[in-house]
Write an enzyme that holds these catalytic residues in place. Structure first.
Site, PDB file in Angstrom:
ATOM      1  N   CYS A  96      -6.382 -10.264  14.203  1.00 58.38           N
ATOM      2  CA  CYS A  96      -5.754 -10.687  15.452  1.00 58.38           C
ATOM      3  C   CYS A  96      -6.783 -11.397  16.327  1.00 58.38           C
ATOM      4  O   CYS A  96      -7.203 -12.499  16.013  1.00 58.38           O
ATOM      5  CB  CYS A  96      -5.126  -9.481  16.153  1.00 58.38           C
ATOM      6  SG  CYS A  96      -3.902  -9.946  17.385  1.00 58.38           S
ATOM      7  N   HIS A 216      -1.545  -6.534  11.781  1.00 54.99           N
ATOM      8  CA  HIS A 216      -2.420  -5.372  11.933  1.00 54.99           C
ATOM      9  C   HIS A 216      -2.263  -4.377  10.790  1.00 54.99           C
ATOM     10  O   HIS A 216      -1.613  -3.354  10.944  1.00 54.99           O
ATOM     11  CB  HIS A 216      -2.135  -4.677  13.266  1.00 54.99           C
ATOM     12  CG  HIS A 216      -2.571  -5.479  14.443  1.00 54.99           C
ATOM     13  ND1 HIS A 216      -3.896  -5.619  14.799  1.00 54.99           N
ATOM     14  CD2 HIS A 216      -1.870  -6.226  15.325  1.00 54.99           C
ATOM     15  CE1 HIS A 216      -3.985  -6.399  15.866  1.00 54.99           C
ATOM     16  NE2 HIS A 216      -2.763  -6.789  16.201  1.00 54.99           N
ATOM     17  N   GLU A 218      -4.355  -2.325   9.890  1.00 55.48           N
ATOM     18  CA  GLU A 218      -4.984  -1.064  10.293  1.00 55.48           C
ATOM     19  C   GLU A 218      -3.974  -0.115  10.933  1.00 55.48           C
ATOM     20  O   GLU A 218      -4.262   1.066  11.096  1.00 55.48           O
ATOM     21  CB  GLU A 218      -6.166  -1.328  11.240  1.00 55.48           C
ATOM     22  CG  GLU A 218      -5.811  -1.740  12.667  1.00 55.48           C
ATOM     23  CD  GLU A 218      -5.580  -3.239  12.860  1.00 55.48           C
ATOM     24  OE1 GLU A 218      -5.140  -3.891  11.896  1.00 55.48           O
ATOM     25  OE2 GLU A 218      -5.821  -3.742  13.978  1.00 55.48           O
TER      26      GLU A 218
END
Lengths: 250, 967
Positions: A96, A216, A218
């Site tokens: 990002c 994302h 994660e």
């Protein structure tokens, strides 16, 4: 097995550092969130680590364009350390805002000009997307990833525009693409949440060591985080991080 | 040699004919084709061609798509907001007109500051930089000067924080104001009553005569004049916003005959706090005394809870008001040493399609308020990195002149880690931003009614947020907490240092030198530095401040020692050698005379109901399109609700991600993963006007219902209250407040759920140019927070499995008085409103027990629009059909009430479910079809989708109207 050390630089406004640390820990690494001042002062050095992860957020408030001032840090006082790390074969990832900074710094895609600009919808978008890995990619980050990932995007400036998309595709530099049930999203909203040309969600540099992506991964490490909990299985992104961790270990 | 340069940066954004901006203009009778929005960068410094090129290439222009050129344009002689006139020819050649906007001098300008910092890193010294916008407007018709003025004022800029010009706008650099004005002495001892009232008004102190007399008394006995700083500090400390005078007032309650029927010894003490004390819940670790309530999460952690209102600022400057509303409530959580983990927002707006001609002077259009508030909420939460987990948006005529913005925050902290005990001799450390003239007088301003001209005179009462600085505060405070670097902490919000240092030193005393307070620019009077509500600051007490200063520097956050805590029980403030304030703490905090108010018992009698003459299908589709009920996905998608990767159930879900959820649940990062934090919210715009007590019962129930569907254990719930009310000096208005508070107390006791914190916002009254007061609808927002002990059992959003059974929990019918059915039918049809329901608590407990036993696959609560709306939303969310058997009357289909749920149960579990939830009845099944059938009412999922997803918001998502402007 040694847990590789991961440097997660934190600028004022970086905010997904803990999320990224969580993912690297789950993948078997030892991440550390380090304020930019500690890197500037030399208190911490990139050479103390085996992996670099630049987290998401709004570094410096995204003043003058998303990731621009963080990119300026990378090309400015941090450039010698970065070059040495590249030469040593260190895997790097920017997610990002981290991706935006790597593009601003010219490290991604590497050979041509590119920018991540305002979403086609002209607004911040937070929604889950499916991103498919390019099986022909040479990247260490994709070495253990076989299935598409489901994970959120959360950005206002993620539309990837480059001066040479065809060239990037030819060298398999497009590592991840927005997808739907039929394959490519065809640049259609909302499967492609920002209007990126060629459904580009993530790109690598020619060596495959540096990966940048807007979504994302994660935030989908465990099945419990899945927005489709109870309806779908799989789609976790742990293998993305394992790829780099295992590459460092081997 | 110093020069000034203006650069125009492209490509910018083209707002096309379908865009909200052009639609907004059309709403004001200004016909436009497109608006191109470009950045215009003003630089001042020693600038060479080379340095300009470097700045442009490295700092301003995007590769591939970007460009930059000299910003010079032909000037025009149109109106300007600062009264100056432009010379030269007009710019509207070829059907275009150019308008420039920029921040007023002194308003927080993150972009300008970062540009200067970045230029320095390129070895270019700028003495000033600011970034404004140029709007190139392509006209669809010729515009007269009045229309151009409307376009600039109503659509393109907000005069509270910005200036504009037709043609080029001179940059808003802060002028060198020279030496600050000294502290003034004000003779108050001999003043008569008129003088005192005049003084209160002239300085906008917001103090009544009795309060002014108490102030007079103090200085008479002190034998000296007051200073301006002292008067301002007293006014701030005694403001409704800070002192909650109405909630502490002695109230005499009278019936319709004027007979006194009740004496209330403070609403806070006798209602809200009384309930909390009576329940005496073991999980409550701190209630009402600090910035936020603290309750147990598990054996290791507490959660911190707070919800705030930010109505007045949001009405004037929607983006900045909502932005700093979120920032403020997040700081409340940081102020109890907790890590912010969730944000909520409840927004009440006037109708977005309101005819602009019906808009009173001095009021922003609801559409503009809505767009600004939503952007402001999203901007702060997204940038600070805290997920926005839920909320509500309510539209009603009652909110046109007084929109309401409620923002909540939940935090996490290790149990017992919050310290609140400053010691004499401790240094007073301020961390965060520098002080400007922003928000001076906000606490007193927000405690007064709004008037048509308020926007003109209260400009400096509105603050602009800088969320990334607050993100830095979180990092610093959490590390300082874990390192034991402070003895007390509080946030610096309303009232600035005056409030935060005043409260921290309330018991022991404090000494401050204002010259040590970092400032953005010179020229501030000492009292302005003391009262400034410059955002993103925390105040800490530390025996040894150095480690704290080092830590702040490490995280890139500014910090300064500004004084020390003392033991003389006085607040003493100096500005170098100049005395500014010397006040006795006891007088300051206990010297305000108690208000004595009168309340009338509300008349809640209702006429018999007359039925609505609409087909049930038309009614359902109209209800689904009611702006309060219709999908809010387009808004929610602009909020980051995924950061922290912690959500168990979200605002939206289902297979397509577009189904409405109920409550939210998250597993806070860093905890064991066994428990989730669950949160539910209740609000109602209509019932409060009819029966405030019934509203209180209704919204407590709605909050609990939503929390139950997020998996909460109803045996361990905590509540937050937020009242937004009119003028409490009006006995009828106060009577409604008394009724609502008493119902809150009764509901808290019934649910065994203590209030742990809250915030009241009073004087939500707009006085238009005609002088007629227009009070807000009495509005209560309840937030219910608790623990979900089995996160994996939390019901899914949307019906899941064809063949599963559908069970209705609670009565088969609901109340129609004050219902949303009446709203779409156009008027109040009478009838009883929903309110107290003796069986509600038991039903919530039964449903929670069924969820705990994994007997509920999915569920949805019955809320606005009753069974029919709930069924339609639930079916659409899951892309499943429903076949429900029930009566076809209004009360069954559209009635609203407490503790009612639709739940999906596997046939194999039905027997156990029925035993667990005896108040439930099996009313149908989930089907593979694409139709919702409720008795004889049949509606396709496609029709539901078309009605529920509002065309205006949908278009924005579907068609990508933004193009790239070409040079």
């Amino acid at each position: 097995m040694i847990r590789p050390r991961v440097l997660l630089p934190v600028a004022l406004g970086t905010n997904r550092d803990q999320d990224l640390a969580d993912a690297f820990t789950a993948a078997g690494a030892d991440p550390e969130c380090v304020p930019m001042s500690a890197l500037r002062s030399g208190d911490r050095r990139l050479s103390d680590y085996q992996i670099l992860g630049i987290p998401g957020g709004f570094s410096y408030g995204d003043a003058l364009g998303a990731g621009r001032l963080l990119g300026l840090d990378l090309t400015g006082w941090f450039s010698d350390q970065l070059r040495a790390a590249q030469d040593s074969g260190m895997p790097m990832i920017g997610i990002c805002n981290g991706f935006q900074a790597l593009v601003r710094a010219g490290l991604l895609p590497g050979e041509s000009d590119a920018v991540l600009t305002v979403n086609a919808s002209s607004q911040f978008e937070c929604r889950w997307v499916t991103i498919a890995p390019n099986v022909a990619s040479n990247s260490v980050w994709l070495s253990e990833l076989t299935e598409p990932i489901r994970c959120p995007v959360a950005h206002g400036e993620g539309r990837f525009v480059t001066s040479d998309l065809a060239g990037l595709q030819r060298r398999n530099g497009v590592a991840l693409t927005y997808s739907n049930a039929d394959g490519l999203a065809g640049e259609r909203y909302p499967a492609n949440p920002n209007g990126s040309e060629g459904d580009v969600a993530g790109v690598t540099d020619p060596t495959g060591l540096i990966l940048g992506l807007m979504p994302h991964p994660e935030n989908h490490i465990r099945a419990r985080q899945d927005v489709q909990r109870g309806r779908l299985t799989g789609g976790q992104a742990l293998d993305l991080f394992r790829g780099a961790v295992n590459a460092v270990n081997s | 040699m110093t020069s000034e340069v203006a650069l125009l940066i492209g490509p910018g954004v083209v707002h096309g004919p379908d865009s909200e901006l052009v639609a907004n203009a059309a709403g004001f009778g200004v016909g436009l084709d497109t608006i191109t929005e470009l950045a215009i960068v003003h630089l001042r410094g020693v600038l060479t061609q080379e340095s300009l090129q470097l700045i442009a290439e490295r700092l301003l222009v995007d590769p591939v798509i970007g460009w930059c050129r000299d910003a010079a344009i032909p000037t025009s002689d149109g109106p300007t907001s600062d009264g100056s006139t432009n010379d030269g020819p007009t710019s509207d050649v070829g059907g275009t007109i150019t308008i420039e906007t920029g921040l007023r001098p002194g308003v927080t300008d993150r972009q300008g500051a970062e540009l200067m910092r970045a230029a320095r890193s390129l070895n270019i010294d700028l003495t000033a930089a600011t970034i404004g916008r140029r709007w190139i407007v392509t006209l669809a018709e010729s515009l007269d000067p009045t229309q151009i003025d409307v376009l600039a004022h109503r659509v393109l800029h907000n005069e509270v924080i910005e200036r504009f010009a037709v043609g080029p706008l001179a940059p808003g650099f802060v002028a060198d104001e020279g030496a600050p004005p000294p502290t003034q002495q004000i003779l108050i001892g001999e003043a008569d009553e008129d003088d005192l009232e005049r003084l209160s008004q002239a300085r906008r102190l917001g103090l009544n005569l009795a309060e002014m007399q108490a102030v007079q008394d103090y200085f008479f006995h002190a034998g000296r004049p007051a200073t301006d700083g002292e008067l301002e500090m007293i006014a701030q400390t005694w403001s409704e916003h800070c002192a909650h005078k109405t909630f502490r007032a002695a109230i005499e309650v009278r019936d319709a005959n004027g007979q006194v029927v009740d004496q209330i010894d403070g609403l806070l003490k006798s209602c809200l706090r009384a309930a909390t004390e009576a329940i005496d819940a073991p999980w409550v670790h701190s209630a009402f005394v600090d910035n936020a309530g603290l309750v147990a999460f598990d054996d290791t952690f507490d959660i911190a809870l707070k919800a705030e209102t930010h109505n007045h600022p949001s009405a004037l400057e929607p983006f900045g008001g909502a932005n700093t509303g979120v920032g403020g409530v997040v700081r409340d959580i940081i102020g109890v040493s907790a890590k912010p983990i969730a944000i909520t927002d409840i927004l009440c707006f006037g109708p977005a399609d309101l005819d602009p001609h019906q808009l009173p002077a001095g009021v922003l259009h609801p559409r503009r308020v809505r767009d600004g508030v939503i952007a402001g909420v999203g901007d702060y939460g997204n940038k600070i990195g805290v997920p926005n987990v839920g909320g509500a948006i309510v539209y009603d005529d009652a909110y046109t002149t007084t929109p309401l913005v409620f923002a909540g925050c939940v935090g996490l902290l290790p149990t017992g880690s919050h310290r609140t005990d400053p010691q004499p001799g401790d240094a007073i450390v301020v961390i965060g931003g520098a002080v400007g003239r922003d928000g001076v007088g906000g606490a007193t301003f927000s405690s007064q009614t709004m008037q048509a001209e308020t926007a003109d005179i209260a400009g400096s009462s509105v603050q602009i947020g800088d969320p990334i600085v607050e993100k830095g505060l979180i990092d610093v405070v959490l590390e300082a907490r874990d390192g034991g670097l402070y003895t007390a902490i509080t946030d610096c919000g309303a009232g600035g240092l005056s409030s935060s240092v005043g409260e921290m030193g309330a018991v022991i005393g404090a000494w401050v030198d204002l010259q040590l307070v970092p400032r953005k620019y010179a020229g501030l009077a000492p009292w302005e530095v003391w009262l400034s509500e410059a955002q993103e600051r925390m105040v800490l007490a530390a025996a040894d401040p150095q480690p704290l200063l080092d830590l702040a520097a490490r995280w890139g956050v500014d910090a300064a020692v500004i004084g020390r805590f003392t033991d003389d029980k006085r607040i003493v403030v100096v500005n170098g050698n100049e005395p500014v304030i010397d006040l006795d703490c006891t007088f300051l905090h206990d010297g305000c005379p108690r208000l004595e108010l009168v309340a009338n018992v509300p008349d809640t009698a209702r006429p018999e109901r007359t039925p609505v003459t609409m087909s049930h299908k038309d009614a359902l589709l109209a209800l689904l399109a009611h702006p309060t009920i219709a999908s809010k996905e387009a808004v929610v998608r602009t909020y980051d609700h995924e950061i922290m990767g912690a959500m168990v159930t979200r605002p939206f879900g289902g297979p397509e991600g577009d189904g409405a959820g109920d409550g939210a649940a998250m597993i806070p990062p860093g905890t064991s993963g066994e428990n989730a934090m669950a949160i539910g919210i209740g609000v109602n715009a209509v019932i409060g006007t009819i029966d405030a007590a019934a509203m209180a019962w209704t919204v407590v129930d709605e909050a609990v219902r939503n929390a139950v569907l997020a998996g909460v254990d109803p045996h361990q719930l905590s509540l937050l209250d937020n009242f937004a009310w009119g003028n409490p000096n009006d006995p009828a208005t106060l009577g409604q407040l008394v009724a609502a508070c008493q119902a809150c107390r009764d509901a808290a006791l019934a649910f065994g759920a203590p209030f742990v914190s809250g915030k009241d916002s009073l004087y939500n009254v707009f006085v238009g140019p005609d002088g007629v007061p227009d009070p807000v609808a009495p509005t209560l927002v309840i937030t219910a927070v608790g623990i979900a002990r089995k996160p994996d059992n939390v019901p899914l959003i949307g019906a899941v499995e064809p063949g599963n059974e559908v069970w209705l929990v609670g009565p088969a019918t609901g109340s129609l008085g004050g219902s949303h059915l009446d709203q779409i039918a156009g008027y109040d049809h009478g009838g009883e409103v929903p309110g107290f329901d003796a069986g509600a608590v038991a039903r919530h407990h039964e449903v929670a027990a069924a969820i705990d036993s994994a007997l509920v696959v999915s569920g949805h609560d019955l809320a606005e629009g009753g069974l029919a709306v709930a069924a339609a939303e639930w079916a659409f969310a899951g892309r499943r059909g429903l076949q429900l058997v029930c009566d076809d009357n209004e009360a069954t289909l559209f009635g609203e009430g407490s503790a009612r749920y639709l739940l999906e149960v596997r046939p194999d579990d039905a027997e156990r479910f029925a035993a667990t939830v005896p108040s439930a009845a099996r009313i149908g099944t989930v089907t593979t079809g694409s139709e919702v059938a409720i008795g004889s009412l049949h509606v396709s999922l496609e029709a539901v989708q078309q009605a529920w997803i509002q065309p205006a918001r949908k278009r924005r998502a579907d068609t990508q109207h933004t193009e790239v402007a070409t040079r």
